[in-house]
Design an enzyme around this catalytic site. Structure first.
Site, short mmCIF file in Angstrom:
data_model
loop_
_atom_site.label_atom_id
_atom_site.label_comp_id
_atom_site.label_asym_id
_atom_site.label_seq_id
_atom_site.Cartn_x
_atom_site.Cartn_y
_atom_site.Cartn_z
CE LYS A 120 -10.33 -0.94 -17.52
NZ LYS A 120 -10.99 -1.84 -18.78
CG ASP A 125 -1.74 -2.18 -15.78
OD1 ASP A 125 -2.24 -1.08 -16.34
OD2 ASP A 125 -1.64 -2.86 -16.99
CE1 TYR A 159 -5.37 -8.33 -22.17
CE2 TYR A 159 -6.26 -6.85 -21.42
CZ TYR A 159 -6.57 -7.37 -22.82
OH TYR A 159 -6.42 -6.61 -24.01
#
Ligand code: HOZ
Length: 428
Positions: A266, A238, A143
């Protein structure tokens, strides 16, 4: 009297789709009512009814030093009083950029954005511009946020809700997305054999975290590096989830493989909305205003996000990663022992301070394994843990995050709760 989680959820469902602002939070795959959180401190969440939970969501990754850490709060308070957004450069952007670049040698320059989705979307545009090619390879179950081209065979909420690829993504937007199997280099080679000269990049979560935690098998990341080199395509890591989570320099330090472009999010926002992408100076020179690849944002480099991220990274020295490893290993080993004790078929997969417990599988290597895990059993276990006061991520396709605030007593208590929850949920 304060409204209960159930009352708030009923109201929220009238006001927001599913009552939430991000789908997994709605508890659809585990059932029941999401807990509305009043406040959080250290490794604990406190709901609106005053119940306390040991937290393994960690805001889905950012809270690696624990909630409301005094140093992060102090940095935020100081920054807040000086203004919350300038729309002009500020010192904190320079400091955070320097800290990131110091930790990640493959990043010589970085651009701050506002979310992981934005970081990945921009990184992909950059890769296409640099190579002059349109297609890219992503992995089934990985994702990378919700940009159109990346919402193809995605993990996280898409997997949790069992959605096929999202309506609203045009065939045109998805046509350049080529899907390979995680941990299967042959599937990548086959795609490059078919259309190598058209492929701009391979994008991968170096540790898959959005199908549950799936470590890269030895040689997988190295193989991606050599295939992309051979075909003059770029390799994008990623690291929104793994960046500064699995090691001081992220997964690329842990596994010793350097990508061309890295995306972050994050942790670098310390709990505030943020993202970033970066790579060599040669590649980043393509970004406007140095180069022609356009990307911009009103709140990019926001001082509050920069301050929280910087304060968080300052706490994350080498010793912090040793502590995270020690506490995470204690939890994973304890879970393994309990699962063996109750003779439940399951596995615990961990890299650093992120882990997932998959029921019904001895090993999960790719998304088809993750899908084949027993998610009904996970839902029962989740509810039993919640009753016992442990708040796991409400999906078997997500990572549990351990923070520096998860001390020995907390891990011991988690394991005691797990023992009871396994008994209740499995009948063993
Ligand atoms: N998609 C993220 C988890 N892998 C965020 C989920 C959320 O914030 O609800």
């Amino acid at each position: 009297m304060t409204a209960s989680s159930a009352d708030l959820f009923a109201q929220a469902q009238q006001l927001m789709p599913g009552g939430v602002n991000s789908p997994v939070r709605a508890f659809r795959s585990v059932g029941g009512t999401p807990r509305f959180i009043d406040h959080a401190e250290g490794c604990h969440l406190f709901d609106v009814e005053g119940r306390k939970y040991i937290d393994y969501i960690g805001s889905w990754g950012p809270m690696i030093v624990g909630h409301a850490h005094p140093e992060v709060c102090e940095a935020l308070e100081q920054t807040l009083r000086r203004g919350t957004s300038f729309g002009a450069p500020s010192t904190l952007e320079v400091e955070l950029a320097r800290e990131i670049i110091d930790r990640v040698p493959s990043m010589e320059m970085v651009r701050m954005v506002n979310s992981g989705t934005e970081a990945v979307m921009s990184a992909l545009r950059l890769a296409r511009a640099v190579t002059g090619r349109n297609k890219f390879v992503k992995f089934d179950g990985c994702y990378h946020g919700h940009a159109d081209a990346l919402l193809v065979k995605a993990g996280s909420g898409v997997a949790t809700l069992g959605l096929p690829d999202s309506p609203g993504v045009t065939p045109g937007a998805a046509a350049d997305t080529l899907i390979a199997t995680f941990n299967d280099l042959e599937s990548v080679e086959a795609i490059f054999r078919d259309g190598g000269p058209e492929i701009a990049a391979v994008i991968v979560e170096p540790v898959a975290g959005n199908m549950g935690v799936v470590p890269p098998q030895p040689g997988f990341l190295e193989g991606l590096r050599s295939i992309t080199h051979e075909h003059e395509a770029l390799l994008i890591f990623d690291e929104v989830m793994t960046g500064f989570r699995v090691a001081r320099g992220g997964a690329q330090e842990l596994f010793g493989v350097q990508p061309d472009i890295t995306t972050l999010g994050k942790i670098i926002g310390g709990g505030l909305p943020v993202g970033a992408y970066g790579g060599s100076s040669r590649i980043m020179a393509q970004i406007a205003p140095m180069g022609p690849v356009y990307q911009a944002g009103t709140l990019s480099g926001n001082p509050l996000a920069m301050a929280a991220g910087l304060a968080t990274l300052k706490i994350l020295d080498r010793q912090a990663y040793l502590t995270l490893e020690q506490q995470s290993a204690k939890l994973a080993d304890g879970l393994d022992r309990l699962l063996t004790g109750v003779k439940v078929s399951a596995c615990v997969q961990r890299v650093g301070s992120m882990l997932t417990l998959f029921f019904g599988k001895q090993k999960v290597s790719d998304f088809s394994d993750a899908r084949a895990a027993d998610h009904t059993q996970f839902a029962r276990f989740f509810q039993a843990m919640l009753q016992a006061g442990v708040h796991l991520p409400p999906s078997g396709y997500e990572a549990w995050f351990i923070s520096l605030a998860h001390d020995d007593a907390t891990i011991d208590l988690t394991l005691a709760c797990t023992q009871r929850a396994l008994r209740v949920s499995t009948g063993a």
